[in-house]
Design an enzyme around this catalytic site. Sequence first.
Site, PDB file in Angstrom:
ATOM      1  N   GLY A   6      42.505  32.771  42.518  1.00 12.05           N
ATOM      2  CA  GLY A   6      42.606  32.832  43.740  1.00 12.05           C
ATOM      3  C   GLY A   6      42.841  34.335  44.324  1.00 12.05           C
TER       4      GLY A   6
ATOM      5  N   TYR B  56      36.541  36.648  36.715  1.00 12.60           N
ATOM      6  CA  TYR B  56      37.395  35.769  37.585  1.00 12.60           C
ATOM      7  C   TYR B  56      37.632  34.575  36.810  1.00 12.60           C
ATOM      8  CZ  TYR B  56      39.108  32.669  41.086  1.00 12.60           C
ATOM      9  OH  TYR B  56      40.032  31.875  41.631  1.00 12.60           O
TER      10      TYR B  56
END
Length: 558
Positions: A69, A62
């Site tokens: 997001g 991530y």
Amino acid sequence: MPYVPTVRHLELDGTGLSPRSVAAAARRGDGTRVTLGAAAVERMHASVGLKESLLAQEVPIYAVSTGFGDSCVRQISPDKAHELQRNLVLYHLNGVGPAAVPAVARATLLIRANALAKGVSAIRPQAVSTLLECLRRDILPLIPERGSVGASGDLVPLCYLAAALIGEGKVLHRGTVRPALDALRGEGIEPLRLAPKEGIALINGTSFAAAYAVLAAWDARELVFVAELATAMTLEALHGNASALHPFVHANKPHPGQVRSAEAIRTLLAGSRLARSFDDILVRREKLAGRSYLQLNERIQEKYSVRCAPQIIGIVRDTLDWTERWLETEINSATDNPLFDADESALHLGGNFYAGHVGQSMDSLKTGVAGLANLLDRQLALVVDEKFNEGLPPNLVVARRPDDPGAGLHHGFKGMQIAASAVTAEALKQTGPVSVFSRSTEAHNQDIVSMGTISARDARTVNGLVREVAAIHLLALAQAIDLRGAENASPTVRAVHGLIREHSAFVTHDRRLDQDIEAVTGLIETGALRRAAGLGDEDFAAGRELADRVDTPVPERC
């Protein structure tokens, strides 16, 4: 800016930073030496190694090899990871409002560096060393105050920190606004080229909110002292009965803050010939002498704003105690996402960027501090009102004979009490909790947020308003002490009174007092009044009290 003691060297390891050490370094801006500990450097290298291993395996990480997001479902190839971090910083440069003051910027840099020193954020030690070199050389990001919802951390504000490190935008360099790149090169600092993960490591965290919070906590402790000082002076101004401060009273409701507040006020009153005790009143009282009713010629106890002062101020003391514990945890935490466990070769996705503890503590703190304004405003109302001030002139004007040409022309502190009441109302209005105003944002990925940054800024605002109320009250109290005879005040009050008189003359006739308010506000903010009372900066930073330093025993009658 407020003066606090110099912290000569801080070695960051992600665990040992205190809110007061942050305040000390941030307030002074005197080039405090801050370095990374050897163990922190080793941990940081290990987390970077794990990140690079995972990238080589094309694991979707991530914010490193995926979008941010709600865009976390979009993976990119490792060769794009550098550019992704730079874009992350640039697209968040949309803050609004005034720039944070230098002390907040310094505290932000320091707290962010310490969070990264925990060694679980996959950022190179040299990147954090660049941040610390900017702190040492007083190259400060110009960070707009507004734009953070307090989760996913302070993305917008901290992007201005990251932008300064890569040479983007403008900074405040030794007090002068300059292009960041010019400031870095002028100090011989090479701008960062963000490695994968380093952009999100710098901006994804609670450091901006925590910076406001640690400074607000420091200032609130200053206001606690001022409220106790003002209460002692009020008791003297009113020839008040100080018996409600007796240790027996507070031992029977032993909230620690209440007990310490009563002790502090007793210490400030030590040696006073103006404050009275219940025993003093009994000696002078008229006796019933067989009558069934007698109108006493003086009050046997004070109104709540005097008698209950330790109970009110004690709330702020106790709130500060747990607030500072929470903040110590916050500033010694890794608050970005994801985190890298090099020992277990594991990647963890989480939400430590949520500034809920900051928001909750600041919502509570600002409520308690605003209560101090209410306390001081009510005390001031007693001191200026001839119906309640035990023989002082109305509005503290200098008494004049009826045939004096100036008789009836002057109104002394009447306008000051109106101003104090207005500012108090404004402080109380600010106490609405911000942490309940969560907003779903960023395509409903950030669907619950803390609002911690706004709450911490509000706490700062309330502190400023309460300082102004306190300054007005202290000016009136100095006037009242003069009218009573300053030589009869306690030695500590005389010392404080003398400092106030260096900045504000006794009011003999109606004149403007706004500049006097500003001067005394500065004495509060810088800690000058506290130092005049005998409580030095090192003592204050260490949590020692005036009562710990005085040799004169406090009279039992108080």
